[in-house]
Motif scaffolding. Structure first.
Motif, PDB file in Angstrom:
ATOM      1  N   MET A 100       0.841  -1.174   0.000  1.00 60.34           N
ATOM      2  CA  MET A 100       0.000   0.000   0.000  1.00 60.34           C
ATOM      3  C   MET A 100       0.882   1.231   0.000  1.00 60.34           C
ATOM      4  N   THR A 101       0.444   2.194  -0.739  1.00 60.47           N
ATOM      5  CA  THR A 101       1.229   3.407  -0.871  1.00 60.47           C
ATOM      6  C   THR A 101       0.591   4.544  -0.090  1.00 60.47           C
ATOM      7  N   GLY A 102       1.191   5.702  -0.156  1.00 60.52           N
ATOM      8  CA  GLY A 102       0.705   6.850   0.572  1.00 60.52           C
ATOM      9  C   GLY A 102      -0.379   7.622  -0.151  1.00 60.52           C
ATOM     10  N   ASP A 103      -1.133   6.990  -1.026  1.00 58.71           N
ATOM     11  CA  ASP A 103      -2.159   7.689  -1.803  1.00 58.71           C
ATOM     12  C   ASP A 103      -3.540   7.650  -1.149  1.00 58.71           C
ATOM     13  N   GLY A 104      -3.607   7.343   0.118  1.00 60.22           N
ATOM     14  CA  GLY A 104      -4.887   7.314   0.818  1.00 60.22           C
ATOM     15  C   GLY A 104      -5.561   5.965   0.802  1.00 60.22           C
ATOM     16  N   THR A 105      -4.848   4.937   0.372  1.00 59.71           N
ATOM     17  CA  THR A 105      -5.443   3.610   0.305  1.00 59.71           C
ATOM     18  C   THR A 105      -5.830   3.096   1.685  1.00 59.71           C
ATOM     19  N   VAL A 106      -4.997   3.361   2.673  1.00 60.81           N
ATOM     20  CA  VAL A 106      -5.295   2.891   4.030  1.00 60.81           C
ATOM     21  C   VAL A 106      -6.542   3.587   4.560  1.00 60.81           C
ATOM     22  N   GLN A 107      -6.650   4.895   4.319  1.00 63.98           N
ATOM     23  CA  GLN A 107      -7.825   5.621   4.791  1.00 63.98           C
ATOM     24  C   GLN A 107      -9.088   5.092   4.117  1.00 63.98           C
ATOM     25  N   ARG A 108      -8.997   4.800   2.843  1.00 67.86           N
ATOM     26  CA  ARG A 108     -10.164   4.270   2.131  1.00 67.86           C
ATOM     27  C   ARG A 108     -10.518   2.870   2.617  1.00 67.86           C
ATOM     28  N   LEU A 109      -9.522   2.078   2.923  1.00 63.27           N
ATOM     29  CA  LEU A 109      -9.780   0.745   3.451  1.00 63.27           C
ATOM     30  C   LEU A 109     -10.452   0.833   4.824  1.00 63.27           C
ATOM     31  N   VAL A 110      -9.984   1.739   5.661  1.00 59.05           N
ATOM     32  CA  VAL A 110     -10.616   1.945   6.970  1.00 59.05           C
ATOM     33  C   VAL A 110     -12.057   2.424   6.784  1.00 59.05           C
ATOM     34  N   GLY A 111     -12.281   3.335   5.837  1.00 54.73           N
ATOM     35  CA  GLY A 111     -13.639   3.798   5.553  1.00 54.73           C
ATOM     36  C   GLY A 111     -14.540   2.671   5.097  1.00 54.73           C
ATOM     37  N   LEU A 112     -14.008   1.783   4.282  1.00 48.30           N
ATOM     38  CA  LEU A 112     -14.776   0.635   3.813  1.00 48.30           C
ATOM     39  C   LEU A 112     -15.156  -0.280   4.964  1.00 48.30           C
ATOM     40  N   VAL A 113     -14.195  -0.582   5.833  1.00 47.57           N
ATOM     41  CA  VAL A 113     -14.463  -1.489   6.957  1.00 47.57           C
ATOM     42  C   VAL A 113     -15.442  -0.856   7.942  1.00 47.57           C
ATOM     43  N   VAL A 114     -15.216   0.404   8.285  1.00 44.50           N
ATOM     44  CA  VAL A 114     -16.122   1.086   9.217  1.00 44.50           C
ATOM     45  C   VAL A 114     -17.522   1.162   8.617  1.00 44.50           C
ATOM     46  N   THR A 146      -9.972   0.731  -3.215  1.00 43.57           N
ATOM     47  CA  THR A 146      -9.437  -0.440  -2.533  1.00 43.57           C
ATOM     48  C   THR A 146      -9.191  -1.524  -3.575  1.00 43.57           C
ATOM     49  N   GLN A 147      -7.947  -1.959  -3.685  1.00 43.71           N
ATOM     50  CA  GLN A 147      -7.590  -2.932  -4.713  1.00 43.71           C
ATOM     51  C   GLN A 147      -6.872  -4.112  -4.072  1.00 43.71           C
ATOM     52  N   ARG A 148      -6.985  -5.249  -4.719  1.00 46.83           N
ATOM     53  CA  ARG A 148      -6.204  -6.408  -4.311  1.00 46.83           C
ATOM     54  C   ARG A 148      -4.864  -6.366  -5.006  1.00 46.83           C
ATOM     55  N   THR A 149      -3.852  -6.772  -4.309  1.00 42.59           N
ATOM     56  CA  THR A 149      -2.517  -6.831  -4.914  1.00 42.59           C
ATOM     57  C   THR A 149      -2.308  -8.229  -5.478  1.00 42.59           C
ATOM     58  N   ASN A 150      -1.251  -8.413  -6.244  1.00 45.32           N
ATOM     59  CA  ASN A 150      -0.944  -9.733  -6.786  1.00 45.32           C
ATOM     60  C   ASN A 150      -0.673 -10.723  -5.678  1.00 45.32           C
ATOM     61  N   ARG A 151      -0.155 -10.251  -4.572  1.00 47.20           N
ATOM     62  CA  ARG A 151       0.139 -11.123  -3.440  1.00 47.20           C
ATOM     63  C   ARG A 151      -1.137 -11.706  -2.829  1.00 47.20           C
ATOM     64  N   ASP A 152      -2.279 -10.940  -2.898  1.00 40.87           N
ATOM     65  CA  ASP A 152      -3.537 -11.372  -2.306  1.00 40.87           C
ATOM     66  C   ASP A 152      -4.297 -12.357  -3.189  1.00 40.87           C
ATOM     67  N   ARG A 153      -3.930 -12.476  -4.426  1.00 36.34           N
ATOM     68  CA  ARG A 153      -4.707 -13.330  -5.353  1.00 36.34           C
ATOM     69  C   ARG A 153      -4.328 -14.755  -5.262  1.00 36.34           C
TER      70      ARG A 153
END
Length: 79
Positions: A1-15, A72-79
């Motif tokens: 995950m990069t610093g483009d707000g992916t973590v914040q969006r993932l937290v928003g999705l979970v919440v 929110t995207q899946r990485t190649n590692r998650d597939r």
């Protein structure tokens, strides 16, 4: 995950998903049994106020999940 707000969006999705689940479950329980207020038993105002609070939680949760989902995207590692 990069610093483009992916973590914040993932937290928003979970919440958002948690709010939808809790709000929908509480609203259904309240409609089936008017005396069982669940988490909102402390809220004054009776049935309609508690039902409105649960429905607001569902709408806010849907908004948060919709905001978080597109980036929110899946990485190649998650597939």
């Amino acid at each position: 995950m990069t610093g483009d707000g992916t973590v914040q969006r993932l937290v928003g999705l979970v919440v958002g998903m948690v709010l939808v689940a809790v709000g929908a479950q509480g609203a259904i329980r309240l409609v089936v049994d008017h005396d069982d207020a669940g988490l909102l038993g402390w809220v004054p105002g009776g049935f309609w106020v508690r039902l409105a609070c649960y429905l607001v939680a569902v709408v806010v949760g849907l908004g948060a999940a919709a905001w978080g989902a597109p980036k929110t995207q899946r990485t190649n590692r998650d597939r």
